[in-house]
Design an enzyme around this catalytic site. Sequence first.
Site, short mmCIF file in Angstrom:
data_model
loop_
_atom_site.label_atom_id
_atom_site.label_comp_id
_atom_site.label_asym_id
_atom_site.label_seq_id
_atom_site.Cartn_x
_atom_site.Cartn_y
_atom_site.Cartn_z
N HIS A 1 14.26 9.45 -5.31
CA HIS A 1 13.15 9.22 -4.44
C HIS A 1 13.11 10.15 -3.27
CE1 HIS A 1 9.78 6.76 -3.03
NE2 HIS A 1 10.21 7.13 -1.68
N ASP B 1 5.48 -5.00 -0.83
CA ASP B 1 5.36 -3.70 -0.23
C ASP B 1 4.07 -2.96 -0.21
OD1 ASP B 1 6.48 -1.24 0.71
OD2 ASP B 1 6.15 -0.37 -1.06
N ARG C 1 0.35 -1.32 7.42
CA ARG C 1 1.03 -0.59 8.11
C ARG C 1 0.25 0.75 8.48
NH1 ARG C 1 6.21 0.46 4.94
NH2 ARG C 1 6.55 1.98 6.65
N SER D 1 10.97 -0.68 2.51
CA SER D 1 9.69 -0.16 1.37
C SER D 1 10.11 0.75 0.24
CB SER D 1 8.66 0.50 2.43
OG SER D 1 7.62 1.29 1.50
N LYS E 1 11.23 -0.64 -4.01
CA LYS E 1 10.66 -0.09 -5.16
C LYS E 1 11.57 0.10 -6.08
CE LYS E 1 7.64 1.81 -2.34
NZ LYS E 1 6.77 2.37 -1.67
N1 URA Z 1 7.58 5.81 1.37
C1 URA Z 1 7.50 4.45 1.04
O1 URA Z 1 7.43 4.18 -0.18
N2 URA Z 1 7.33 3.71 2.06
C2 URA Z 1 7.28 3.99 3.48
O2 URA Z 1 7.18 3.28 4.23
C3 URA Z 1 7.26 5.33 3.65
C4 URA Z 1 7.21 6.35 2.78
#
Ligand code: URA
Length: 440
Positions: A85, A164, A171, A186, A190
């Site tokens: 990621h 999320d 947010r 967050s 995932k």
């Molecule tokens: N990427 C994400 O998946 N979540 C965040 O809060 C910031 C960047």
Amino acid sequence: MERMNSVTIIAKKRDGEELSEREIRYFIENYTAGNIPDYQAAAWCMAVFLKGMSREETIALTMAMAESGEMINLSEVLDFAVDKHSSGGVGDKTTLVVLPLVAANGVPVAKMSGRGLAYTGGTLDKMESIRGFSSDIPPERFKTLVAENGIVLAGQTNDLAPADGLLYALRDVTGTVSSKPLIASSIMSKKIAGGANGIVLDVKAGSGAFMRTADDARDLAKIMVGIGEGVGRKVTAIISDMNQPLGRAVGNAVEVREAIHTMRGEGPPDFREHCIVLAGHMLRLAGAANKADLSDIRPSLEAQLDDGTALEVFTRMVKAQGGDVAQVEDLGKLPQAPLIRDVISERSGYLRQVDAKRIGLCALDLGAGRAKKGEPVDHAVGVVAHVKVGEKVEAGEPLFTVHARTEDDYTHAHNQLLGALEWSDRPGLPLFYGVLSTEA
Ligand code: URA
């Protein structure tokens, strides 16, 4: 047991107290179910933003969000699921090269990716430059594809960590994105919901990243590695520069072209090195490499970029997901903008800054990204930077190539791109930026 309510939970966080796992789970479950309104969730996010979260709270939030929807179980098809990621960047087409490289080393990869966010590009938008390529893959087909093909790249479904998705959108409009525990939970929620056993995190630092300094990026990385330890996942975090774009191309088809060049043994050296390091760490987490400096796996990764093995795996993935392989074989068949023109340097000197965020915003304005959620992107447009920080440029040399729809778009991009540069009379980056003193 005391009954819980959302106002008490918000006030407790506002006062800087630690929330229990039960309280966090109550809040997340009820927000996802629509029982807690956005205004309360917004107040809670702001309280977390201002007061922070302990390691235990961050782990509880991560798991509550991960378990708010479908939890993908890849253990039927993979012994060890390794994922990567990126915290978001400009010119970051790493997934396109890293996935085939990892799969080429006998470690299957099943990845879910997202779309572009603000001025940062998204892997799915880039891949959809290839005609017919589909990332809309239901969970069962996702598993079949990785079992049969060793590689699959799908879009994140709405059912993956839905808490999320809801909190992120909130947010975004309440000034609470750049909270380290909120970003860490967050991202990790995932990855965990996506079934990863091992996760390589590419945490970006610089003008084009959420974290502006390497120290902030290191703090964020530490939180995410701590979450991994807490929930039994292997995590490696790499802190990488995002002051200037990664590689040279920023856009969609232009980035696919650069990724394919890299898998033909060409491509910009910084981007090639980035892919080798990320792929090496993914292979290490999966047990296919041992050395922390990656010296045991590096030679084969380099060879697989140079001899076409990685490109073969990429082509196999494109074909399996309905993409037009002819566009991979002949890059001239990828979407082309009607106007392709250089931005020429009017001066000589060394480059002190090639600002990633400004270049990302330029690509966004050209149409490569979205101004609003759900908008289509223009796959043909973008920017290719010919210069890197520290390089010498002579007057009359090309600084950038703009791929634009119209003359007006080109003129706007031309001015934006010149504004992204800072010049110096000396090579390299300066050691010091100034001195402040109480003494005269
Ligand atoms: N990427 C994400 O998946 N979540 C965040 O809060 C910031 C960047």
